[in-house]
Scaffold this motif. Structure first.
Motif, PDB file in Angstrom:
ATOM      1  N   ASP A 193       0.861  -1.175   0.000  1.00 11.43           N
ATOM      2  CA  ASP A 193       0.000   0.000   0.000  1.00 11.43           C
ATOM      3  C   ASP A 193       0.903   1.232   0.000  1.00 11.43           C
ATOM      4  O   ASP A 193       1.456   1.606   1.043  1.00 11.43           O
ATOM      5  N   PHE A 194       1.046   1.850  -1.160  1.00  9.79           N
ATOM      6  CA  PHE A 194       1.979   2.966  -1.273  1.00  9.79           C
ATOM      7  C   PHE A 194       1.529   4.199  -0.484  1.00  9.79           C
ATOM      8  O   PHE A 194       2.303   5.124  -0.278  1.00  9.79           O
ATOM      9  N   GLY A 195       0.276   4.210  -0.064  1.00  9.18           N
ATOM     10  CA  GLY A 195      -0.225   5.337   0.703  1.00  9.18           C
ATOM     11  C   GLY A 195      -0.092   5.175   2.202  1.00  9.18           C
ATOM     12  O   GLY A 195      -0.441   6.087   2.960  1.00  9.18           O
ATOM     13  N   ALA A 196       0.396   4.020   2.651  1.00  7.67           N
ATOM     14  CA  ALA A 196       0.467   3.738   4.082  1.00  7.67           C
ATOM     15  C   ALA A 196       1.827   4.114   4.655  1.00  7.67           C
ATOM     16  O   ALA A 196       2.868   3.883   4.037  1.00  7.67           O
ATOM     17  N   ASP A 197       1.815   4.676   5.853  1.00 11.92           N
ATOM     18  CA  ASP A 197       3.069   4.933   6.558  1.00 11.92           C
ATOM     19  C   ASP A 197       3.665   3.628   7.077  1.00 11.92           C
ATOM     20  O   ASP A 197       2.953   2.638   7.294  1.00 11.92           O
ATOM     21  N   GLY A 198       4.976   3.644   7.297  1.00 16.29           N
ATOM     22  CA  GLY A 198       5.662   2.473   7.835  1.00 16.29           C
ATOM     23  C   GLY A 198       6.516   1.795   6.774  1.00 16.29           C
ATOM     24  O   GLY A 198       6.700   2.313   5.671  1.00 16.29           O
ATOM     25  N   ARG A 199       7.045   0.641   7.141  1.00 12.72           N
ATOM     26  CA  ARG A 199       7.930  -0.122   6.249  1.00 12.72           C
ATOM     27  C   ARG A 199       7.220  -1.398   5.811  1.00 12.72           C
ATOM     28  O   ARG A 199       6.769  -2.173   6.655  1.00 12.72           O
ATOM     29  N   GLN A 200       7.105  -1.578   4.521  1.00 14.47           N
ATOM     30  CA  GLN A 200       6.418  -2.746   3.979  1.00 14.47           C
ATOM     31  C   GLN A 200       7.351  -3.500   3.027  1.00 14.47           C
ATOM     32  O   GLN A 200       8.109  -2.889   2.276  1.00 14.47           O
ATOM     33  N   PHE A 201       7.259  -4.819   3.050  1.00 14.30           N
ATOM     34  CA  PHE A 201       8.002  -5.681   2.137  1.00 14.30           C
ATOM     35  C   PHE A 201       6.991  -6.508   1.349  1.00 14.30           C
ATOM     36  O   PHE A 201       5.967  -6.920   1.900  1.00 14.30           O
ATOM     37  N   GLY A 202       7.301  -6.789   0.117  1.00 13.78           N
ATOM     38  CA  GLY A 202       6.392  -7.625  -0.654  1.00 13.78           C
ATOM     39  C   GLY A 202       6.969  -7.931  -2.019  1.00 13.78           C
ATOM     40  O   GLY A 202       8.189  -7.956  -2.211  1.00 13.78           O
ATOM     41  N   ALA A 203       6.066  -8.185  -2.962  1.00 15.61           N
ATOM     42  CA  ALA A 203       6.486  -8.538  -4.318  1.00 15.61           C
ATOM     43  C   ALA A 203       5.489  -7.986  -5.324  1.00 15.61           C
ATOM     44  O   ALA A 203       4.292  -7.863  -5.029  1.00 15.61           O
ATOM     45  N   LEU A 204       5.998  -7.647  -6.483  1.00 14.16           N
ATOM     46  CA  LEU A 204       5.147  -7.450  -7.647  1.00 14.16           C
ATOM     47  C   LEU A 204       4.942  -8.828  -8.272  1.00 14.16           C
ATOM     48  O   LEU A 204       5.897  -9.605  -8.379  1.00 14.16           O
ATOM     49  N   GLN A 205       3.734  -9.113  -8.681  1.00 12.07           N
ATOM     50  CA  GLN A 205       3.461 -10.405  -9.307  1.00 12.07           C
ATOM     51  C   GLN A 205       3.561 -10.234 -10.827  1.00 12.07           C
ATOM     52  O   GLN A 205       2.659  -9.709 -11.467  1.00 12.07           O
ATOM     53  N   LEU A 206       4.684 -10.703 -11.359  1.00 10.60           N
ATOM     54  CA  LEU A 206       4.978 -10.548 -12.785  1.00 10.60           C
ATOM     55  C   LEU A 206       4.418 -11.748 -13.547  1.00 10.60           C
ATOM     56  O   LEU A 206       4.904 -12.872 -13.383  1.00 10.60           O
ATOM     57  N   PRO A 207       3.387 -11.558 -14.373  1.00  6.69           N
ATOM     58  CA  PRO A 207       2.778 -12.706 -15.064  1.00  6.69           C
ATOM     59  C   PRO A 207       3.790 -13.470 -15.900  1.00  6.69           C
ATOM     60  O   PRO A 207       4.589 -12.872 -16.639  1.00  6.69           O
ATOM     61  N   HIS A 208       3.769 -14.790 -15.756  1.00  9.85           N
ATOM     62  CA  HIS A 208       4.667 -15.636 -16.546  1.00  9.85           C
ATOM     63  C   HIS A 208       4.001 -16.992 -16.726  1.00  9.85           C
ATOM     64  O   HIS A 208       4.184 -17.909 -15.923  1.00  9.85           O
ATOM     65  N   SER A 209       3.221 -17.117 -17.758  1.00  8.99           N
ATOM     66  CA  SER A 209       2.481 -18.349 -18.034  1.00  8.99           C
ATOM     67  C   SER A 209       3.375 -19.324 -18.774  1.00  8.99           C
ATOM     68  O   SER A 209       3.863 -19.035 -19.867  1.00  8.99           O
ATOM     69  N   VAL A 210       3.594 -20.480 -18.160  1.00  8.91           N
ATOM     70  CA  VAL A 210       4.466 -21.492 -18.753  1.00  8.91           C
ATOM     71  C   VAL A 210       3.767 -22.855 -18.705  1.00  8.91           C
ATOM     72  O   VAL A 210       2.689 -22.989 -18.116  1.00  8.91           O
ATOM     73  N   HIS A 211       4.398 -23.860 -19.284  1.00  7.97           N
ATOM     74  CA  HIS A 211       3.796 -25.187 -19.400  1.00  7.97           C
ATOM     75  C   HIS A 211       3.333 -25.733 -18.059  1.00  7.97           C
ATOM     76  O   HIS A 211       2.230 -26.281 -17.945  1.00  7.97           O
ATOM     77  N   SER A 261       2.759 -24.010 -15.270  1.00 12.36           N
ATOM     78  CA  SER A 261       2.017 -23.065 -14.428  1.00 12.36           C
ATOM     79  C   SER A 261       1.274 -22.073 -15.323  1.00 12.36           C
ATOM     80  O   SER A 261       1.808 -21.017 -15.668  1.00 12.36           O
ATOM     81  N   ALA A 262       0.038 -22.439 -15.672  1.00 11.86           N
ATOM     82  CA  ALA A 262      -0.703 -21.662 -16.663  1.00 11.86           C
ATOM     83  C   ALA A 262      -0.930 -20.223 -16.221  1.00 11.86           C
ATOM     84  O   ALA A 262      -0.931 -19.303 -17.048  1.00 11.86           O
ATOM     85  N   TYR A 263      -1.151 -20.026 -14.931  1.00 13.64           N
ATOM     86  CA  TYR A 263      -1.370 -18.678 -14.402  1.00 13.64           C
ATOM     87  C   TYR A 263      -0.212 -18.280 -13.480  1.00 13.64           C
ATOM     88  O   TYR A 263      -0.401 -17.609 -12.471  1.00 13.64           O
ATOM     89  N   GLY A 264       0.970 -18.715 -13.828  1.00 11.45           N
ATOM     90  CA  GLY A 264       2.142 -18.471 -12.999  1.00 11.45           C
ATOM     91  C   GLY A 264       2.549 -17.008 -12.972  1.00 11.45           C
ATOM     92  O   GLY A 264       2.180 -16.208 -13.830  1.00 11.45           O
ATOM     93  N   TRP A 265       3.307 -16.660 -11.954  1.00  7.21           N
ATOM     94  CA  TRP A 265       3.890 -15.317 -11.866  1.00  7.21           C
ATOM     95  C   TRP A 265       5.217 -15.400 -11.141  1.00  7.21           C
ATOM     96  O   TRP A 265       5.464 -16.324 -10.353  1.00  7.21           O
ATOM     97  N   LEU A 266       6.057 -14.436 -11.417  1.00  7.09           N
ATOM     98  CA  LEU A 266       7.374 -14.337 -10.796  1.00  7.09           C
ATOM     99  C   LEU A 266       7.342 -13.245  -9.735  1.00  7.09           C
ATOM    100  O   LEU A 266       6.766 -12.171  -9.966  1.00  7.09           O
ATOM    101  N   PRO A 267       7.970 -13.491  -8.573  1.00  6.54           N
ATOM    102  CA  PRO A 267       7.943 -12.490  -7.493  1.00  6.54           C
ATOM    103  C   PRO A 267       9.082 -11.486  -7.628  1.00  6.54           C
ATOM    104  O   PRO A 267      10.249 -11.819  -7.465  1.00  6.54           O
ATOM    105  N   VAL A 268       8.743 -10.261  -7.934  1.00  4.73           N
ATOM    106  CA  VAL A 268       9.748  -9.198  -8.048  1.00  4.73           C
ATOM    107  C   VAL A 268       9.776  -8.447  -6.719  1.00  4.73           C
ATOM    108  O   VAL A 268       8.801  -7.779  -6.358  1.00  4.73           O
ATOM    109  N   PRO A 269      10.875  -8.542  -5.960  1.00  7.11           N
ATOM    110  CA  PRO A 269      10.890  -7.927  -4.621  1.00  7.11           C
ATOM    111  C   PRO A 269      10.681  -6.419  -4.667  1.00  7.11           C
ATOM    112  O   PRO A 269      11.231  -5.724  -5.530  1.00  7.11           O
ATOM    113  N   ILE A 270       9.910  -5.942  -3.713  1.00  8.92           N
ATOM    114  CA  ILE A 270       9.665  -4.495  -3.608  1.00  8.92           C
ATOM    115  C   ILE A 270       9.466  -4.150  -2.135  1.00  8.92           C
ATOM    116  O   ILE A 270       8.957  -4.960  -1.350  1.00  8.92           O
TER     117      ILE A 270
END
Ligand SMILES: [Zn+2]
Length: 219
Positions: free
Chosen positions: A13-31, A33-42
């Protein structure tokens, strides 16, 4: 021009105060994992009102110094030390970073050559689109960290931008470079990337940005 929305969701939540860790879910559909995604740290560290400053590293996956630097910063940066918001992407080019390669092994592309990106494209243009379409509109300043990777050897240097800029922007970039504190810095009118770089994306959004080059080639 109306830009397409990003397809990289995150629980940050970019509007929230404090320190947050997480990931962007980068779509990557492969054999497997049809709805797979890659975790991009943020991470986002926010404390009230003030400027927003994205810090990026690993647009090129063989540049290790920068992701170590930002990872240490994420671990130690307390919100009380911030006035405004810092958004950190220590592996902005996650597929390339995961492989330790300059370019992505998935689509063969160089993240710093595909701006403004494409939300419907392969992972590298989709990442560029997220930076251009989501982060840049929030940003006041941006620092894009690079290093020597596999083929280059740099003195610690601030890259202050390309050929076309106003005197006001030139001065602001110079001041940002001085704040960053590299012992060297220069304006670089020539590069290969043209309007397809992070720097060009920042300029198109009115964001004051610099790049940095630090460290020797990986051996
Ligand atoms: Zn680089």
């Amino acid at each position: 021009m109306v830009r397409k929305p990003s397809r990289l969701p995150t629980r940050i939540d970019f509007g929230a105060d404090g320190r947050q860790f997480g990931a962007l879910q980068l779509p990557h559909s492969v054999h497997r994992s049809a709805y797979g995604w890659l975790p991009v740290p943020i991470a986002c560290v926010r404390n009230g009102e003030g400027p927003t400053v994205p810090l990026l590293s690993v647009e090129h996956g063989d540049e290790y110094e920068d992701q170590i630097t930002l990872s240490k910063l994420i671990g130690g940066l307390e919100p009380a030390a911030v006035s405004g918001r810092i958004i950190l992407l220590p592996m902005a080019g996650f597929p390339a970073g995961n492989a330790g390669l300059r370019t992505s092994p998935i689509d063969g592309l160089n993240l710093n050559r595909v701006f403004p990106g494409d939300s419907d494209g392969t992972p590298t243009p989709a990442l560029a689109h997220y930076i251009d379409n989501v982060l840049m509109p929030m940003a006041d300043y941006l620092i894009d960290l690079h290093s020597g990777g596999s083929s280059l050897m740099y003195l610690p240097t601030a890259i202050l931008g390309g050929a076309q800029m106003t005197a006001e922007v030139r001065q602001a970039r110079l001041e940002l470079g001085l704040v960053f504190g590299d012992p060297y810095g220069f304006f670089f009118p020539g590069g290969q990337g043209g309007n397809a770089t992070t720097s060009a994306s920042a300029a198109s959004h009115g964001v004051i940005s610099i790049g940095t080059e630090m460290g020797e080639a990986v051996r």
